[in-house]
Design a protein around this motif. Sequence first.
Motif: not given
Length: 121
Positions: A69-74, A26-41
């Motif tokens: 966790i890892s990231r690919d900024n490109a 979308g209209r993004l030109f960068g991302i600072n932090a990235m994360g994963w959350y989870r929710q169990a029942p």
Amino acid sequence: QVQVVESGGGLVQAGGSLRLSCAGSGRLFGINAMGWYRQAPEKQRELVATITNRGNTDYVDSVKGRFTISRDNAKNTVYLQMMNLKPEDTAVYYCNLKALVAGRSREVDAWGQGIQVTVSS
């Protein structure tokens, strides 16, 4: 403004592995932090892992040594490699991106729709 799409969930036996992916667009030109959350029942959503734009990572104690966790900024993509999965890892996993969006002075909190991970015993 920002679309977040997760993939890679599913059903796996205890001791198995899965890799989650999450791509922002979308209209993004960068991302600072990235994360994963989870929710169990019937449980609150919890933070599983985060990675900064410099590559610094942090994990909840219950997944340390098993998840990476890892990231690919490109590609504006974040991954969660999950190994030695346990039944207690069963949850809906959500991706979170702290996105820098054109026309916005502050970062935007962008969430994926959630993806199911089920670990059978």
